[in-house]
Design an enzyme around this catalytic site. Structure first.
Site, PDB file in Angstrom:
ATOM      1  NE  ARG A  76      58.176  69.418  55.138  1.00  0.00           N
ATOM      2  CZ  ARG A  76      58.455  68.311  54.468  1.00  0.00           C
ATOM      3  NH1 ARG A  76      57.669  67.259  54.584  1.00  0.00           N
ATOM      4  NH2 ARG A  76      59.518  68.230  53.678  1.00  0.00           N
ATOM      5  CE  LYS A 103      63.450  66.329  52.821  1.00  0.00           C
ATOM      6  NZ  LYS A 103      62.657  65.226  52.152  1.00  0.00           N
ATOM      7  CE1 TYR A 146      58.822  60.875  55.774  1.00  0.00           C
ATOM      8  CE2 TYR A 146      58.712  63.207  56.309  1.00  0.00           C
ATOM      9  CZ  TYR A 146      58.075  62.000  56.062  1.00  0.00           C
ATOM     10  OH  TYR A 146      56.720  61.917  56.102  1.00  0.00           O
ATOM     11  CG  HIS A 172      63.960  60.085  51.571  1.00  0.00           C
ATOM     12  ND1 HIS A 172      62.932  59.250  51.193  1.00  0.00           N
ATOM     13  CD2 HIS A 172      63.388  61.138  52.195  1.00  0.00           C
ATOM     14  CE1 HIS A 172      61.776  59.766  51.564  1.00  0.00           C
ATOM     15  NE2 HIS A 172      62.027  60.914  52.179  1.00  0.00           N
ATOM     16  CD  GLU A 221      62.923  57.516  54.775  1.00  0.00           C
ATOM     17  OE1 GLU A 221      62.570  58.338  55.628  1.00  0.00           O
ATOM     18  OE2 GLU A 221      64.111  57.281  54.504  1.00  0.00           O
ATOM     19  CB  SER A 223      52.951  59.973  50.073  1.00  0.00           C
ATOM     20  OG  SER A 223      54.254  59.488  50.257  1.00  0.00           O
ATOM     21  CB  SER A 229      53.546  49.090  35.407  1.00  0.00           C
ATOM     22  OG  SER A 229      54.818  49.610  35.138  1.00  0.00           O
ATOM     23  CB  VAL A 286      57.297  54.001  41.084  1.00  0.00           C
ATOM     24  CG1 VAL A 286      56.491  54.002  39.823  1.00  0.00           C
ATOM     25  CG2 VAL A 286      58.687  54.512  40.840  1.00  0.00           C
ATOM     26  CB  VAL A 307      56.318  62.660  43.430  1.00  0.00           C
ATOM     27  CG1 VAL A 307      56.134  62.876  44.927  1.00  0.00           C
ATOM     28  CG2 VAL A 307      55.325  63.512  42.655  1.00  0.00           C
ATOM     29  CB  ALA A 308      59.837  58.609  42.783  1.00  0.00           C
ATOM     30  CG  ASP A 335      61.555  61.330  48.157  1.00  0.00           C
ATOM     31  OD1 ASP A 335      61.274  60.624  47.169  1.00  0.00           O
ATOM     32  OD2 ASP A 335      60.826  61.386  49.163  1.00  0.00           O
ATOM     33  CE  LYS A 389      69.905  69.487  36.628  1.00  0.00           C
ATOM     34  NZ  LYS A 389      70.077  69.979  35.399  1.00  0.00           N
ATOM     35  CB  VAL A 403      60.608  70.267  44.523  1.00  0.00           C
ATOM     36  CG1 VAL A 403      60.831  70.740  45.951  1.00  0.00           C
ATOM     37  CG2 VAL A 403      60.731  71.434  43.546  1.00  0.00           C
ATOM     38  CG  MET A 414      57.493  68.067  45.709  1.00  0.00           C
ATOM     39  SD  MET A 414      56.745  66.790  44.689  1.00  0.00           S
ATOM     40  CE  MET A 414      55.238  67.562  44.181  1.00  0.00           C
TER      41      MET A 414
HETATM   42  N1  LIG Z   1      59.392  64.734  46.465  1.00  0.00           N
HETATM   43  C1  LIG Z   1      58.761  64.778  47.633  1.00  0.00           C
HETATM   44  O1  LIG Z   1      58.694  65.812  48.294  1.00  0.00           O
HETATM   45  C2  LIG Z   1      58.052  63.556  48.153  1.00  0.00           C
HETATM   46  C3  LIG Z   1      57.119  63.628  49.205  1.00  0.00           C
HETATM   47  C4  LIG Z   1      56.464  62.456  49.625  1.00  0.00           C
HETATM   48  C5  LIG Z   1      56.763  61.237  49.002  1.00  0.00           C
HETATM   49  N2  LIG Z   1      57.709  61.208  48.011  1.00  0.00           N
HETATM   50  C6  LIG Z   1      58.077  59.970  47.313  1.00  0.00           C
HETATM   51  O2  LIG Z   1      57.048  59.550  46.436  1.00  0.00           O
HETATM   52  C7  LIG Z   1      57.240  58.170  46.136  1.00  0.00           C
HETATM   53  C8  LIG Z   1      55.909  57.430  46.230  1.00  0.00           C
HETATM   54  O3  LIG Z   1      55.512  57.359  47.597  1.00  0.00           O
HETATM   55  P1  LIG Z   1      54.144  56.660  48.030  1.00  0.00           P
HETATM   56  O4  LIG Z   1      53.973  56.951  49.479  1.00  0.00           O
HETATM   57  O5  LIG Z   1      53.066  56.990  47.081  1.00  0.00           O
HETATM   58  O6  LIG Z   1      54.518  55.113  47.876  1.00  0.00           O
HETATM   59  P2  LIG Z   1      53.479  53.898  47.856  1.00  0.00           P
HETATM   60  O7  LIG Z   1      54.228  52.715  48.345  1.00  0.00           O
HETATM   61  O8  LIG Z   1      52.202  54.266  48.507  1.00  0.00           O
HETATM   62  O9  LIG Z   1      53.162  53.722  46.293  1.00  0.00           O
HETATM   63  C9  LIG Z   1      54.143  53.310  45.374  1.00  0.00           C
HETATM   64  C10 LIG Z   1      53.437  52.656  44.208  1.00  0.00           C
HETATM   65  O10 LIG Z   1      54.437  52.400  43.205  1.00  0.00           O
HETATM   66  C11 LIG Z   1      54.016  51.213  42.571  1.00  0.00           C
HETATM   67  N3  LIG Z   1      55.128  50.654  41.810  1.00  0.00           N
HETATM   68  C12 LIG Z   1      56.293  50.116  42.274  1.00  0.00           C
HETATM   69  N4  LIG Z   1      57.029  49.682  41.227  1.00  0.00           N
HETATM   70  C13 LIG Z   1      56.325  49.975  40.105  1.00  0.00           C
HETATM   71  C14 LIG Z   1      56.534  49.765  38.728  1.00  0.00           C
HETATM   72  N5  LIG Z   1      57.645  49.165  38.274  1.00  0.00           N
HETATM   73  N6  LIG Z   1      55.603  50.211  37.837  1.00  0.00           N
HETATM   74  C15 LIG Z   1      54.487  50.832  38.282  1.00  0.00           C
HETATM   75  N7  LIG Z   1      54.204  51.027  39.572  1.00  0.00           N
HETATM   76  C16 LIG Z   1      55.120  50.608  40.475  1.00  0.00           C
HETATM   77  C17 LIG Z   1      53.541  50.320  43.703  1.00  0.00           C
HETATM   78  O11 LIG Z   1      52.723  49.251  43.242  1.00  0.00           O
HETATM   79  C18 LIG Z   1      52.757  51.333  44.551  1.00  0.00           C
HETATM   80  O12 LIG Z   1      51.386  51.373  44.188  1.00  0.00           O
HETATM   81  C19 LIG Z   1      58.321  57.704  47.133  1.00  0.00           C
HETATM   82  O13 LIG Z   1      59.578  57.668  46.490  1.00  0.00           O
HETATM   83  C20 LIG Z   1      58.323  58.770  48.189  1.00  0.00           C
HETATM   84  O14 LIG Z   1      59.543  58.845  48.899  1.00  0.00           O
HETATM   85  C21 LIG Z   1      58.340  62.338  47.592  1.00  0.00           C
END
Ligand SMILES: NC(=O)c1ccc[n+]([C@@H]2O[C@H](COP(=O)([O-])OP(=O)(O)OC[C@H]3O[C@@H](n4cnc5c(N)ncnc54)[C@H](O)[C@@H]3O)[C@@H](O)[C@H]2O)c1
Length: 371
Positions: A15, A75, A94, A96, A118, A134, A220, A239, A267-268, A270, A279, A298, A301
């Site tokens: 990107r 990034k 970003y 993180h 973010e 996301s 949950s 989450v 996905v979380a 990061d 990891k 990853v 992603m």
């Molecule tokens: N790996 C990657 O490349 C990549 C890319 C984009 C986003 N992300 C990450 O993905 C994650 C999610 O992002 P998002 O935009 O969907 O966030 P979001 O805020 O839209 O959604 C998060 C959800 O988690 C829920 N949640 C929080 N605590 C919880 C619990 N204890 N039990 C159940 N649900 C719970 C919240 O209610 C909410 O619905 C973030 O960590 C973000 O940084 C990673």
């Protein structure tokens, strides 16, 4: 303002901070734009495209960092980029930070002002600059999970949709925000059996209605997570507690009870990951096995679909970049509480309460510094 865009150097990150169209807009608003040579190639933008949009092309990242007032990236800065950052230089990307103390301290020591995509909010307390990526990551999570379930990738040898006479896969999604909804959208579209877990009953009700009651929605709790994760074929971790490290909702013990060849996509990751055995991995080597469960973790992603991701990200970031360039830092952030929420580091101080708490650093209120 003099705005610079270096080429991303995180592994397999294609990107780029600005599209050629965004450059054109920023130039038309009176800014000077400099782009590192080949920065946009992976996203489909040549140096010629940027030149035609009004930018100058520089050969090295060093030149970009040396003179830019505002650096736009995708990034978090890598170690060699942190070393190039200057006092009072603005960085918008970003970050993180809650999962990375070394980076946070490096940015504090640089004296630069760092605004994270973010943690910028909107009036509904959503995260408008995290949402586009996301959305992409949530959609990729099912694609990556489906591939990892294939036996040649150490998976259980299960097709998400099932087939005539053979049942579909069970897909459990923990965290049903933007990532979770988009994962559900693709998994449901592929005819998998989808189970949604979130802490918000309102969100679960909203999604049940959206999917015409064709998904299962569960509030949950440690018990509900255990009961559903044990039996799933594909687990998606999506989450988020904004700004903070992800809570570990799936323990190593529970991973060890999962079916052999099941797949998890954290996905979380990061934000540190919501599964104890996760990891960080890269697109070059995205999966590993632990307790015979395939882990895909990853951290960037959307980087594997850079053409889609760069355009979608710029669509969301450009208004903020324009505003910052036109008004300057104090006025742009001082007049907009949502934008101010993006400020993570300034004048050697950590200005995000959750990051400071997670990393055991002193917190400084951002409005104190901006004023
Ligand atoms: N790996 C990657 O490349 C990549 C890319 C984009 C986003 N992300 C990450 O993905 C994650 C999610 O992002 P998002 O935009 O969907 O966030 P979001 O805020 O839209 O959604 C998060 C959800 O988690 C829920 N949640 C929080 N605590 C919880 C619990 N204890 N039990 C159940 N649900 C719970 C919240 O209610 C909410 O619905 C973030 O960590 C973000 O940084 C990673």
């Amino acid at each position: 303002m003099l705005i610079g865009v270096p080429k991303e150097i995180k592994p397999q990150e294609n990107r780029v901070g600005l599209t050629a169209d965004s450059v054109k807009t920023l130039v038309s608003e009176g800014n000077e734009l400099i782009i590192e040579s080949c920065a946009g190639v992976g996203s489909g933008f040549t140096d010629e495209d940027y030149k035609n949009a009004g930018a100058k092309i520089y050969q090295t990242a060093q030149e970009i960092f040396d003179i830019s007032e505002l650096i736009i990236k995708v990034k978090e800065p890598q170690k060699q980029e942190v070393e190039l950052l200057k006092k009072d230089q603005l960085l918008f990307t970003y970050l993180h930070l809650a999962a990375n103390k070394e980076l946070t301290v490096g940015l504090m020591n640089s004296g630069s002002t760092c605004i994270a995509y973010e943690t910028v909010t909107d009036d509904n307390n959503r995260l408008p600059l995290l949402a586009p990526m996301s959305e992409v990551a949530g959609r990729i999570s099912i694609q990556a999970g489906a591939r990892s379930l294939e036996m040649t990738n150490n998976g259980r040898g299960i097709l998400l949709s099932g087939a005539t006479g053979a049942p579909p896969a069970n897909v459990v999604i923990i965290g049903c925000g933007v990532v979770g909804f988009n994962a559900a959208l693709i998994a449901h579209g592929m005819k998998a059996n989808v189970i949604l877990i979130d802490q918000s009953q309102d969100r679960l009700d909203e999604l049940k209605t959206y999917f015409n009651n064709e998904v299962t929605a569960v509030i949950s709790s440690p018990e509900s997570i255990e009961a559903n994760v044990k039996d799933c074929d594909l687990l998606i971790g999506g989450v988020l507690v904004p700004g903070a490290a992800a809570p570990k909702l799936v323990s190593e013990e529970l991973v060890s009870k999962m079916k052999s060849g099941a797949v998890l996509v954290d996905v979380a990751i990061d934000q540190g990951g919501c599964i104890e055995t996760s990891k960080p991995t890269t697109h070059a080597d995205p999966i590993y096995l632990k307790h015979n469960v395939v882990h895909y973790c990853v951290t960037n992603m959307p980087g594997c679909v850079p053409r889609t991701s760069t355009i979608s990200l710029n669509n969301a970031t450009l208004p903020f970049i324009s505003n910052l360039a036109q008004k300057g830092l104090s006025s742009a952030l001082g007049s907009n509480k949502n934008f101010l929420n993006g400020l993570n580091v300034m004048s050697g101080k950590c200005t995000q309460q959750d990051v400071a708490k997670d990393l055991d650093l002193d917190f400084c209120k951002p409005d104190k510094l901006i004023a």
